[in-house]
Write an enzyme that holds these catalytic residues in place. Structure first.
Site, PDB file in Angstrom:
ATOM      1  N   LYS A 156     -17.890   1.543  34.427  1.00 26.76           N
ATOM      2  CA  LYS A 156     -18.869   2.559  33.998  1.00 26.76           C
ATOM      3  C   LYS A 156     -19.762   1.918  32.937  1.00 26.76           C
ATOM      4  O   LYS A 156     -19.533   2.076  31.741  1.00 26.76           O
ATOM      5  CB  LYS A 156     -18.149   3.797  33.438  1.00 26.76           C
ATOM      6  CG  LYS A 156     -17.927   4.887  34.475  1.00 26.76           C
ATOM      7  CD  LYS A 156     -17.256   6.105  33.885  1.00 26.76           C
ATOM      8  CE  LYS A 156     -18.205   7.167  33.400  1.00 26.76           C
ATOM      9  NZ  LYS A 156     -18.884   7.921  34.434  1.00 26.76           N
TER      10      LYS A 156
HETATM   11  N1  PMP Z   1     -18.746   8.448  40.427  1.00 29.79           N
HETATM   12  C1  PMP Z   1     -19.623   8.336  39.417  1.00 29.79           C
HETATM   13  C2  PMP Z   1     -20.845   7.524  39.627  1.00 29.79           C
HETATM   14  C3  PMP Z   1     -19.392   8.976  38.192  1.00 29.79           C
HETATM   15  O1  PMP Z   1     -20.257   8.862  37.192  1.00 29.79           O
HETATM   16  C4  PMP Z   1     -18.234   9.762  38.052  1.00 29.79           C
HETATM   17  C5  PMP Z   1     -17.980  10.486  36.766  1.00 29.79           C
HETATM   18  N2  PMP Z   1     -17.211   9.734  35.879  1.00 29.79           N
HETATM   19  C6  PMP Z   1     -17.346   9.849  39.135  1.00 29.79           C
HETATM   20  C7  PMP Z   1     -17.636   9.179  40.311  1.00 29.79           C
HETATM   21  C8  PMP Z   1     -16.075  10.623  39.047  1.00 29.79           C
HETATM   22  O2  PMP Z   1     -15.096   9.920  38.332  1.00 29.79           O
HETATM   23  P1  PMP Z   1     -14.024  10.698  37.460  1.00 29.79           P
HETATM   24  O3  PMP Z   1     -13.397  11.692  38.353  1.00 29.79           O
HETATM   25  O4  PMP Z   1     -13.077   9.636  37.032  1.00 29.79           O
HETATM   26  O5  PMP Z   1     -14.752  11.335  36.344  1.00 29.79           O
END
Ligand code: PMP
Length: 307
Positions: A156
């Protein structure tokens, strides 16, 4: 009285005091990694439950490693700081915690291996990100998902989110709630801020990590609940765009979006155009788990006020 606070340069401070020098590397080059963690308020329990803090901080540290952060980041210690920050803020509503490791050096030039980095945490109130009842209408974006050979989507990285931003704005300006991105090969990757799950012949299907998705924590949880609680089969395989038009159900998962049914893709109704029954069931289960209503899943939560 609730107060918005941050953990900045090793101290808990009011949010106004957490500000950066304009020369900061992360600001100039997008070299920060971040997480989002939900705090879900249960008014009956008078408790704020933080969801899977440890897993989020583990992913933060992995993202930091990918972009060559140098500092030592201890998952246990950061997780403890997250809970303490939430407690100090004293919110009685749903919140969102943003842990971040950012390149704090003031160096000029994009090299990332030798720049100092620091931890930052802040909290903000956050209600529904997508409408959980109506569900989401989505479009396939004309923007392709960044490839692992460009900027790894499993990390991220803040600068990477320009890719997500282009797709999100394209979708919103076309009257949709969210974008779905295809990867460089033209296969379905994920939503701009969510993972995507398709149901065909009663099987839950989601793209593998190698299709340039973020390895979602909500996704893992939803798939676990589908298997454990609903006895459903889960498959991770590449998905074609055209399969989305004939899926029985689609739903998205994410920390901000929870489990949100998708009712329309590229102006084509999903099923009968209403949130599907399995999506609804999972949405309910997930909601009960994260708000502390399911004793067997209390291990996923940190209670902020009653230790
Ligand atoms: N894909 C992207 C691009 C995201 O930004 C997120 C949000 N964090 C998710 C998927 C979902 O991930 P998570 O369930 O771990 O928040």
């Amino acid at each position: 009285m609730a107060k918005q606070m941050a953990y900045f340069e090793g101290e808990f401070v009011p949010i106004e005091e957490a500000s950066l020098n304009v020369m900061t590397h992360a600001f100039n080059y997008g070299t920060a990694v971040f997480e989002g963690i939900r705090g879900n308020w249960n008014s009956t329990h008078e408790e704020l439950y933080l969801f899977k803090v440890h897993e989020h901080i583990e992913r933060l540290v992995q993202s930091a490693r990918i972009i060559r952060m140098n500092g030592k980041y201890d998952v246990q210690e950061i997780s403890r700081l997250v809970v303490e920050l939430a407690e100090r803020c004293d919110y009685r509503e749903d919140i969102y915690i943003r842990p971040m490791v950012y390149k704090s050096g003031l160096d000029i030039g994009p090299a990332i291996h030798s720049v100092e980095d620091k931890l930052l945490l802040y909290v903000r109130p956050l209600g529904d990100y997508l409408d959980p009842e109506a569900g989401a209408t989505v479009m396939t974006s004309s923007w392709r998902r960044v490839d692992d050979t460009s900027i790894p989507a499993r990390a991220k990285v803040s600068g990477l989110y320009v890719n997500n931003g282009l797709a999100t704005s394209e979708a919103k300006q076309n009257g949709m709630t969210e974008a779905i991105m295809l990867n460089q090969d033209g296969h379905v990757s994920e939503g701009a801020g969510e993972n995507l799950v398709m149901i065909r012949n009663g099987v839950l299907i989601t793209p593998p990590p190698s299709d340039n998705i973020l390895e979602g924590i909500t996704l893992d949880t939803a798939l676990f609940l589908a298997q454990e609680e609903l006895g459903l089969t889960v498959e991770r395989r590449t998905i074609d765009r055209s399969e989305l038009y004939i899926a029985e159900e689609l739903f998205m998962t994410g920390t901000a979006a929870h489990v949100t049914p998708v009712t329309e893709v590229d102006r084509v109704e999903v099923g009968d155009g209403k949130p599907g029954p399995i999506s609804r069931e999972l949405q309910k289960l997930f909601f009960n788990a994260i708000t502390g209503e399911l004793d067997k899943y209390h291990g996923w939560l940190d209670s902020v006020y009653k230790k």
